[in-house]
Design a protein around this motif. Structure first.
Motif, mmCIF file in Angstrom:
data_model
loop_
_atom_site.group_PDB
_atom_site.id
_atom_site.type_symbol
_atom_site.label_atom_id
_atom_site.label_comp_id
_atom_site.label_asym_id
_atom_site.label_seq_id
_atom_site.Cartn_x
_atom_site.Cartn_y
_atom_site.Cartn_z
ATOM 1 N N MET A 226 -15.216 -10.653 -35.919
ATOM 2 C CA MET A 226 -15.433 -9.259 -36.312
ATOM 3 C C MET A 226 -15.281 -8.351 -35.095
ATOM 4 O O MET A 226 -15.716 -8.674 -34.000
ATOM 5 N N SER A 227 -14.618 -7.214 -35.323
ATOM 6 C CA SER A 227 -14.394 -6.297 -34.214
ATOM 7 C C SER A 227 -13.703 -5.031 -34.709
ATOM 8 O O SER A 227 -13.161 -4.992 -35.816
ATOM 9 N N THR A 228 -13.734 -4.026 -33.858
ATOM 10 C CA THR A 228 -12.811 -2.911 -33.942
ATOM 11 C C THR A 228 -11.630 -3.272 -33.051
ATOM 12 O O THR A 228 -11.815 -3.942 -32.031
ATOM 13 N N PRO A 229 -10.395 -2.920 -33.386
ATOM 14 C CA PRO A 229 -9.256 -3.302 -32.552
ATOM 15 C C PRO A 229 -9.376 -2.807 -31.118
ATOM 16 O O PRO A 229 -10.046 -1.810 -30.836
ATOM 17 N N HIS A 230 -8.714 -3.531 -30.220
ATOM 18 C CA HIS A 230 -8.656 -3.144 -28.810
ATOM 19 C C HIS A 230 -7.277 -3.508 -28.265
ATOM 20 O O HIS A 230 -7.132 -4.385 -27.431
ATOM 21 N N GLY A 231 -6.280 -2.837 -28.777
ATOM 22 C CA GLY A 231 -4.927 -3.083 -28.332
ATOM 23 C C GLY A 231 -4.233 -4.198 -29.097
ATOM 24 O O GLY A 231 -4.854 -4.959 -29.830
#
Length: 272
Positions: free
Chosen positions: A177-182
């Motif tokens: 789970m995450s928000t995108p980072h590139g």
């Protein structure tokens, strides 16, 4: 005549039926025992047993939902090992704190034989353990029922490589789970792979985020960061020399390599 059932017996039967329903359905568990009413995507994810990827905007509720899933797994599947992994101990402890908060809402709560800031061991044999994102220190765990990788876009790729083999025998569930980072790293590659059941939740799909707040964030962050943080887009980073799509178009399987499979050059010497 049917025997008359007394009040206490009715209460016990009702509680047993409620507990059985919660054990069979984590959404019922969330609503009836934790007083948490999940959004539609949260309900779908709580019921999902396949490897899952949560590509969610900030404040969408991904940590809350995975904490409920982890607690449900440990509480109703005796002997389950639940691992909470993130880039740093502090982040793992934050997620573990949500698990503890929900666990304390249960009445009666599960019997524990260990409870501290880093782990909890249930009398049933289940364990919930929070870990930092260092590949060398997490390899000793085996047979997990559930691994939750928090802020996966920021976790070192070596950690991802270390945790996947843990599931080889147990057949447990992996959640990223995450928000995108590139457009880089294992979270991006997993999103592209199609291997995971993917849940994408953008800010305009979250009823707790107002349009006025989003407008102020758009002005403050600029277009690129705003689209990444709130609309879950995988974008090139500002420090890239070449765009990712240009690099990908430059790669071709049809070009003859300079070196063969044996490592020896395929170029022929010139006869002078």
């Amino acid at each position: 005549m049917r025997p008359r059932v007394s009040g206490p017996a009715i209460h016990i039967r009702g509680r047993m039926a409620s507990d059985l329903a919660a054990a069979l359905d984590p959404v019922v568990f969330a609503r009836d025992q934790l007083q948490f009413d999940p959004d539609g995507w949260q309900s779908d994810f709580l019921r999902e047993d396949a490897n899952s990827l949560l590509n969610c905007c900030r404040q969408a509720g991904k940590s809350t939902t995975t904490a409920i899933k982890g607690l449900h797994r440990a509480n109703y599947r005796p002997g389950s090992l639940v691992l909470l992994v993130s880039k740093a101990f502090r982040q793992s402890q934050e997620l573990f704190g949500k698990v503890t908060e929900f666990r304390e809402r249960l009445s009666p709560g599960p019997a524990l034989i260990e409870d501290n800031k880093l782990s909890a061991t249930f009398k049933s044999g289940s364990r919930i353990v929070c870990l930092p994102g260092f590949a060398d220190t997490i390899r000793g765990f085996s047979g997990p029922s559930l691994i939750i990788e928090d802020e996966a876009a920021f976790v070192d790729d070596g950690v991802y490589t270390a945790i996947r083999p843990m599931l080889a025998v147990s057949g447990g569930q992996l959640v990223l789970m995450s928000t995108p980072h590139g457009r880089r790293g294992h979270f991006y590659e997993a999103h592209r792979s199609g291997e995971f059941r993917t849940f994408t939740v953008t800010a305009d799909q979250c009823p707790r985020i107002s349009q006025s707040f989003l407008e102020s964030e758009r002005r403050a962050l600029g277009h690129a960061l705003y689209r990444q943080e709130y609309f879950c887009e995988f974008l090139d980073t500002v420090d890239q020399v070449f765009r990712t799509d240009h690099i990908e178009r430059a790669v071709s399987d049809s070009v003859m390599p300079l070196f063969g499979a044996s490592g020896e050059t395929t170029l022929q010497p010139l006869n002078l």
